[in-house]
Enzyme design. Structure first.
Site, mmCIF file in Angstrom:
data_model
loop_
_atom_site.group_PDB
_atom_site.id
_atom_site.type_symbol
_atom_site.label_atom_id
_atom_site.label_comp_id
_atom_site.label_asym_id
_atom_site.label_seq_id
_atom_site.Cartn_x
_atom_site.Cartn_y
_atom_site.Cartn_z
ATOM 1 C CB THR A 307 -0.929 0.011 1.232
ATOM 2 O OG1 THR A 307 -1.761 -1.151 1.201
ATOM 3 C CG2 THR A 307 -1.798 1.248 1.252
ATOM 4 C CD GLN A 337 -5.457 -2.566 0.536
ATOM 5 O OE1 GLN A 337 -5.537 -3.274 -0.473
ATOM 6 N NE2 GLN A 337 -5.558 -3.064 1.756
ATOM 7 C CD GLN A 359 -9.425 -0.794 -0.059
ATOM 8 O OE1 GLN A 359 -10.009 -1.462 -0.894
ATOM 9 N NE2 GLN A 359 -8.885 -1.318 1.016
ATOM 10 C CG ASP A 360 -6.323 2.458 1.495
ATOM 11 O OD1 ASP A 360 -7.362 2.624 2.151
ATOM 12 O OD2 ASP A 360 -5.544 1.511 1.689
ATOM 13 C CG ASP A 381 -10.983 1.966 5.164
ATOM 14 O OD1 ASP A 381 -12.036 2.238 5.750
ATOM 15 O OD2 ASP A 381 -10.518 0.802 5.097
ATOM 16 N NE ARG A 457 -13.028 0.158 7.348
ATOM 17 C CZ ARG A 457 -12.867 -1.070 6.855
ATOM 18 N NH1 ARG A 457 -13.440 -2.098 7.453
ATOM 19 N NH2 ARG A 457 -12.131 -1.273 5.782
ATOM 20 C CD1 TRP A 459 -6.080 -0.278 9.692
ATOM 21 C CD2 TRP A 459 -4.941 1.621 9.377
ATOM 22 N NE1 TRP A 459 -4.951 -0.576 8.952
ATOM 23 C CE2 TRP A 459 -4.240 0.568 8.750
ATOM 24 C CE3 TRP A 459 -4.415 2.914 9.309
ATOM 25 C CZ2 TRP A 459 -3.046 0.775 8.064
ATOM 26 C CZ3 TRP A 459 -3.232 3.131 8.614
ATOM 27 C CH2 TRP A 459 -2.560 2.067 8.005
#
Length: 541
Positions: A307, A337, A359-360, A381, A457, A459
């Protein structure tokens, strides 16, 4: 995180004999008893006082005359010395992993982040001697980020006793850094009177810093106007450089005060850009969002890509600034990711920029960062990391992961990764809009019951995120916040809201483990208190 605390037990076993020796050493005289008492008082700032006492006593770092600053310096030195040992152990893993690309790649990531830890722990010691305690706390918080990152990277390739041994050592190392950071926090809050020192606490324990009723703070500043470029980048030639990376490479190293301004003209720049640690005070000036676009498509679905490495643009050098640019990752929602922009730049300012991904999207990895009037787009996220980041007047937009609205999807805007209660990290959103892209809102209103969106949320165990005076649109679930897995972190995280408006801001249905920030404590999250913005953001204009 369960594995993390399992390894803590190994650390206690490892240092049991040291603790016994330390007790014998300090019980022979009144001087020894006084020595022991001072160490014991300082180690009340640790999450693991017995181990803190034993390793400090046996370290050889302690001076003959103990004061609070000297004890802290000894704890910092202990982290530094063992960080160097960890690098040796990781290099041995790399040397023994020829032909194993996954383990080799993990080892290389470890060496990179341990190098950053080495740099930051050195700065921490310097800041402590100069009385810059907020800087010392920020940098030691980052040391823990990097050491944990190395541990985490090895976790996924742990198939040998050599890797297991290194992970156990890294876990002990993280504990040493945690001890030093806990002491720094107590020294900042309570001063040299170690009798008052205590284990690290968070808002969930009723611990607030820099409180006071009123507005959550406003600092005038951002990317300075009227900057003159040192070099210019043009996609089709006619300038000094055709690529952004070539211009970054031309920047002088370790430039402490003067900014190196790179003007990036309109165009689509398909490249991976890295601003390394030694390239400080680099400024990216573009022609505007959607005009100057730096794009890539690296993602974790590619062999050997983590990532961290997927970032289209990755910045480490301190004092980075950017304005008028789109940072993009086009890997798509099925690629998992895929980071558009990653920052490890302390005291960085990003203004009027756009971040596009799924994502990310935005990896606000470590240290102190300020985002002003930006547009951040993604779904899962899509704002994450373990930095202390302040987002002011930004548009935070959920993008669709699929074109079939009948197939519901669940998204979280944030996933903060604070791993230790003493870390001065978290995400603050002030006067921001939380909504969906036009495309998403069309799908959402067709099937609102199967599309669920949350503010964040957890992590990691001490995840911290707050929304202040923001507009939360209808796509935000009445629950507000989403668990990560079961009840993980629900008793230790801090998720707060204050005076938000909009159809998604009704707090009646919020999960019980989130909080409404008391007015008397809202200034804990001001720019001044949270990232010391009055000392560097206002000065940048």
């Amino acid at each position: 995180m369960a594995s993390f605390f399992t390894l803590t037990i190994l650390s206690l076993i490892l240092f049991f004999s040291i603790s016994s020796a330390a007790r014998r050493h300090t019980s022979d005289s009144s001087t020894g008893n006084s020595f022991s008492v001072k160490i014991r008082e300082a180690c009340k700032a640790s999450r693991d006082p017995p181990t803190c006492e034993s390793v400090l006593t046996d370290s050889g770092n302690l001076p003959s005359e103990l004061t609070a600053p000297l004890i802290i310096q000894s704890a910092v030195n202990l982290s530094s010395e063992n960080n160097a040992k960890a690098k040796v152990m990781v290099q041995s893993i790399i040397d023994a992993s020829v032909g194993n690309s996954n383990r080799t790649d993990a080892g290389k990531v470890c060496m990179e982040v341990l190098g950053y830890a080495e740099y930051r722990v050195g700065l921490t010691g310097q800041a402590l001697t100069r009385g810059k305690i907020k800087d010392a706390r920020a940098w030691m918080s980052a040391v823990m980020v990097y050491q944990y990152d190395c541990w985490s990277a090895l976790k996924y390739v742990n198939g040998t006793s050599q890797v297991s041994k290194t992970m156990a050592f890294l876990n002990s190392l993280i504990g040493y850094s945690s001890n030093a950071l806990g002491m720094l926090v107590n020294y900042d809050v309570y001063g040299e009177n170690t009798v008052s020192w205590t284990a690290p606490k968070t808002e969930r324990d009723g611990f607030w810093e820099g409180s006071g009723s009123g507005e959550a703070g406003r600092v005038t500043g951002g990317v300075p106007s009227g900057l003159k470029p040192d070099v210019t980048v043009c996609k089709n030639g006619g300038c000094e450089y055709k690529t952004v990376q070539e211009a970054v490479n031309a920047a002088p190293e370790n430039q402490e005060t003067r900014k190196f301004v790179i003007l990036i003209k309109s165009g689509l720049y398909e490249e991976k850009v890295r601003v390394p640690l030694e390239k400080k005070n680099v400024v990216f000036l573009g022609d505007g969002m959607g005009k100057t676009v730096i794009t890539g498509s690296l993602n974790v679905g590619l062999i050997g890509v983590t990532t961290y490495e997927t970032a289209t643009v990755g910045v480490v050098g301190d004092g980075f600034m950017a304005s008028g640019i789109t940072f993009q990752n086009t890997a798509g929602p099925d690629a998992h990711q895929a980071v558009a922009f990653r920052s490890d730049s302390d005291l960085s300012v990003v203004e009027n920029c756009e971040f596009i991904g799924n994502q990310d999207t935005l990896y606000a990895h470590a240290l102190r960062q300020y985002y002003k009037s930006c547009r951040i787009q993604g779904n899962v996220d899509f704002i994450f990391g373990n930095s202390a980041s302040f987002f002011q007047e930004c548009d935070i937009l959920v993008a669709p992961r699929q074109l079939l609205p009948e197939k519901g999807e669940t998204n979280a805007v944030t996933a903060h990764g604070k791993i230790d209660p003493a870390q001065s990290t978290g995400f603050v959103f002030q006067n921001c809009l939380i909504n969906g892209t036009d495309e998403y809102m069309t799908l959402y209103y067709k099937k609102p019951k199967v599309h669920k969106n949350f503010l964040g949320r957890p992590w990691k165990e001490y995840s911290r995120t707050v929304f202040l005076d923001c507009t939360l649109e209808a796509l935000i679930s009445p629950n507000g916040w989403l668990p990560w897995s079961g009840d993980f972190a629900l008793k230790t995280l801090y998720y707060g809201e204050y005076r938000n408006t909009g159809p998604g801001a009704n707090t009646a249905g919020r999960v019980p483990w989130s909080s409404q920030i008391p007015a008397e404590h809202v200034n804990s999250y001001s720019l001044q208190n949270f990232i010391q913005g009055d000392q560097w953001i206002s000065m940048s204009s």
